[in-house]
Write an enzyme that holds these catalytic residues in place. Sequence first.
Site, PDB file in Angstrom:
ATOM      1  N   TYR A   6     -36.200 -27.654  33.841  1.00  0.00           N
ATOM      2  CA  TYR A   6     -36.090 -27.209  35.233  1.00  0.00           C
ATOM      3  C   TYR A   6     -36.689 -25.797  35.347  1.00  0.00           C
ATOM      4  O   TYR A   6     -37.219 -25.244  34.375  1.00  0.00           O
ATOM      5  CB  TYR A   6     -34.633 -27.320  35.706  1.00  0.00           C
ATOM      6  CG  TYR A   6     -34.156 -28.761  35.655  1.00  0.00           C
ATOM      7  CD1 TYR A   6     -34.858 -29.765  36.333  1.00  0.00           C
ATOM      8  CD2 TYR A   6     -33.061 -29.137  34.890  1.00  0.00           C
ATOM      9  CE1 TYR A   6     -34.467 -31.096  36.258  1.00  0.00           C
ATOM     10  CE2 TYR A   6     -32.663 -30.481  34.817  1.00  0.00           C
ATOM     11  CZ  TYR A   6     -33.366 -31.449  35.502  1.00  0.00           C
ATOM     12  OH  TYR A   6     -32.996 -32.771  35.425  1.00  0.00           O
ATOM     13  N   ARG A  17     -21.197 -38.018  28.134  1.00  0.00           N
ATOM     14  CA  ARG A  17     -20.982 -39.448  28.403  1.00  0.00           C
ATOM     15  C   ARG A  17     -19.641 -39.962  27.895  1.00  0.00           C
ATOM     16  O   ARG A  17     -19.070 -40.880  28.492  1.00  0.00           O
ATOM     17  CB  ARG A  17     -22.154 -40.247  27.806  1.00  0.00           C
ATOM     18  CG  ARG A  17     -23.433 -40.049  28.612  1.00  0.00           C
ATOM     19  CD  ARG A  17     -24.661 -40.433  27.827  1.00  0.00           C
ATOM     20  NE  ARG A  17     -24.911 -39.494  26.736  1.00  0.00           N
ATOM     21  CZ  ARG A  17     -25.938 -39.571  25.907  1.00  0.00           C
ATOM     22  NH1 ARG A  17     -26.797 -40.555  26.050  1.00  0.00           N
ATOM     23  NH2 ARG A  17     -26.096 -38.675  24.953  1.00  0.00           N
TER      24      ARG A  17
HETATM   25  C1  FNR Z   1     -26.489 -35.185  32.270  1.00  0.00           C
HETATM   26  N1  FNR Z   1     -26.820 -33.964  31.703  1.00  0.00           N
HETATM   27  C2  FNR Z   1     -26.913 -32.854  32.502  1.00  0.00           C
HETATM   28  N2  FNR Z   1     -27.123 -31.632  31.952  1.00  0.00           N
HETATM   29  C3  FNR Z   1     -27.090 -30.522  32.707  1.00  0.00           C
HETATM   30  O1  FNR Z   1     -27.265 -29.420  32.182  1.00  0.00           O
HETATM   31  N3  FNR Z   1     -26.852 -30.603  34.057  1.00  0.00           N
HETATM   32  C4  FNR Z   1     -26.659 -31.791  34.679  1.00  0.00           C
HETATM   33  O2  FNR Z   1     -26.374 -31.841  35.878  1.00  0.00           O
HETATM   34  C5  FNR Z   1     -26.745 -32.969  33.895  1.00  0.00           C
HETATM   35  N4  FNR Z   1     -26.623 -34.200  34.466  1.00  0.00           N
HETATM   36  C6  FNR Z   1     -26.395 -35.306  33.665  1.00  0.00           C
HETATM   37  C7  FNR Z   1     -26.016 -36.519  34.249  1.00  0.00           C
HETATM   38  C8  FNR Z   1     -25.703 -37.609  33.443  1.00  0.00           C
HETATM   39  C9  FNR Z   1     -25.260 -38.899  34.083  1.00  0.00           C
HETATM   40  C10 FNR Z   1     -25.782 -37.496  32.039  1.00  0.00           C
HETATM   41  C11 FNR Z   1     -25.410 -38.638  31.125  1.00  0.00           C
HETATM   42  C12 FNR Z   1     -26.201 -36.318  31.460  1.00  0.00           C
HETATM   43  C13 FNR Z   1     -26.777 -33.783  30.242  1.00  0.00           C
HETATM   44  C14 FNR Z   1     -25.338 -33.649  29.751  1.00  0.00           C
HETATM   45  O3  FNR Z   1     -24.716 -32.485  30.280  1.00  0.00           O
HETATM   46  C15 FNR Z   1     -25.253 -33.582  28.216  1.00  0.00           C
HETATM   47  O4  FNR Z   1     -25.871 -32.406  27.775  1.00  0.00           O
HETATM   48  C16 FNR Z   1     -25.914 -34.794  27.558  1.00  0.00           C
HETATM   49  O5  FNR Z   1     -25.506 -35.987  28.188  1.00  0.00           O
HETATM   50  C17 FNR Z   1     -25.605 -34.857  26.082  1.00  0.00           C
HETATM   51  O6  FNR Z   1     -24.211 -34.931  25.866  1.00  0.00           O
HETATM   52  P1  FNR Z   1     -23.451 -36.348  25.603  1.00  0.00           P
HETATM   53  O7  FNR Z   1     -23.546 -37.170  26.821  1.00  0.00           O
HETATM   54  O8  FNR Z   1     -24.150 -37.002  24.429  1.00  0.00           O
HETATM   55  O9  FNR Z   1     -22.041 -35.941  25.269  1.00  0.00           O
END
Ligand code: FNR
Length: 348
Positions: free
Chosen positions: A181, A322
């Site tokens: 971003y 997640r």
């Molecule tokens: C995200 N991720 C994310 N990261 C962030 O910095 N801002 C955001 O708004 C989002 N949005 C988002 C939506 C959805 C549906 C997912 C699955 C992921 C990334 C998230 O914060 C995280 O860093 C990653 O999903 C990796 O962690 P997990 O899911 O493996 O625990």
Amino acid sequence: MSKINEELMIKSVRFSNRLGMSPMCQYSAVNGFAGDWHLVHYGSRAVGGVGLILLEATAVAPEGRITPYDLGLWDDAQIDGLKKITDFIHAHGAVAGIQIAHAGRKASHDSPVNGSAQLSAEQGGWATVAPSALPFDANEIPPLELDEKGISEVIAQFREAALRSLKAGFKVLEIHAAHGYLIHEFYSPLSNKRTDGYGGSFENRIRLLLEIVEAVQTVWPADLPLFVRLSATDWTLGGWTLDETVRLCEILRKKGVDLIDCSSGGNVATARIPIGPGYQVAFAEAVRNTGIMTSAVGLITTATQANSILQDGKADMVLLGRELLRQPYFALTADENITWPDQYLRAK
Ligand code: FNR
């Protein structure tokens, strides 16, 4: 008791344990306004026992939204809906934080359930902005290159959104400087080809982030935690590296940033990322070695894994994404001493 359940103080804020909810876009807002979905979704995780809830990327300007369905804080009218959420979170023992964001060239896309494609003007899309007129994906309409006036406006938008975050009751502010971003687009040499004071050298590429931090600090109280989420690497030859991340974090620490939320990637469509359990933990560890607090995130799905990251001193907090979508009450069973809501005690 595991390390997960150890309390953490950052400035004046006490976190009851070391588990946090990672920011995750819900694509459920109308004109940037939070609604019932957000209250129930974030409220459930507060009931579920995590110490920190970081609300999703919340746009500082309408054109900074990834999709038309993102949360926003560019208008005072958007404060009230968020205040209901922070009140609920704080009434149930968790700390409410918010991630403020500008999507740069990755703005103006459809929501994931609709395929995430870039939106044309006819579809309700808008012109995007970036450090240079380079699209994220070769097939996309290129962004407009921000001029210095445009950069000043973005910095002011972050400051105003920080002030609104405070009014909405948040106790943690996270600047989203990751995932390709706008801010990441500036610090990565792959997306920033500028020849002015915001491009070229390391010092110039990180300038936008530092100016945003300084602007935010004029309104965000010195006794409340300030986090920055970074992409620690572009996972691409010639891109942003972990060494640069470490250098940047030394500067951010001196500026008074409290914690670096260590993520990675998102700026190169073709990057090959070696995804696996805890694949970003090493970044949190490297950054923590500079003397700043870190959170680890990314495929951390068990209490044992989270506990050993904390126990081994690789991070101060563990964020779950997640796994908390699958199991809102994960934290209640992650440590036997985590406080359960009174209403649920008969189930313990
Ligand atoms: C995200 N991720 C994310 N990261 C962030 O910095 N801002 C955001 O708004 C989002 N949005 C988002 C939506 C959805 C549906 C997912 C699955 C992921 C990334 C998230 O914060 C995280 O860093 C990653 O999903 C990796 O962690 P997990 O899911 O493996 O625990």
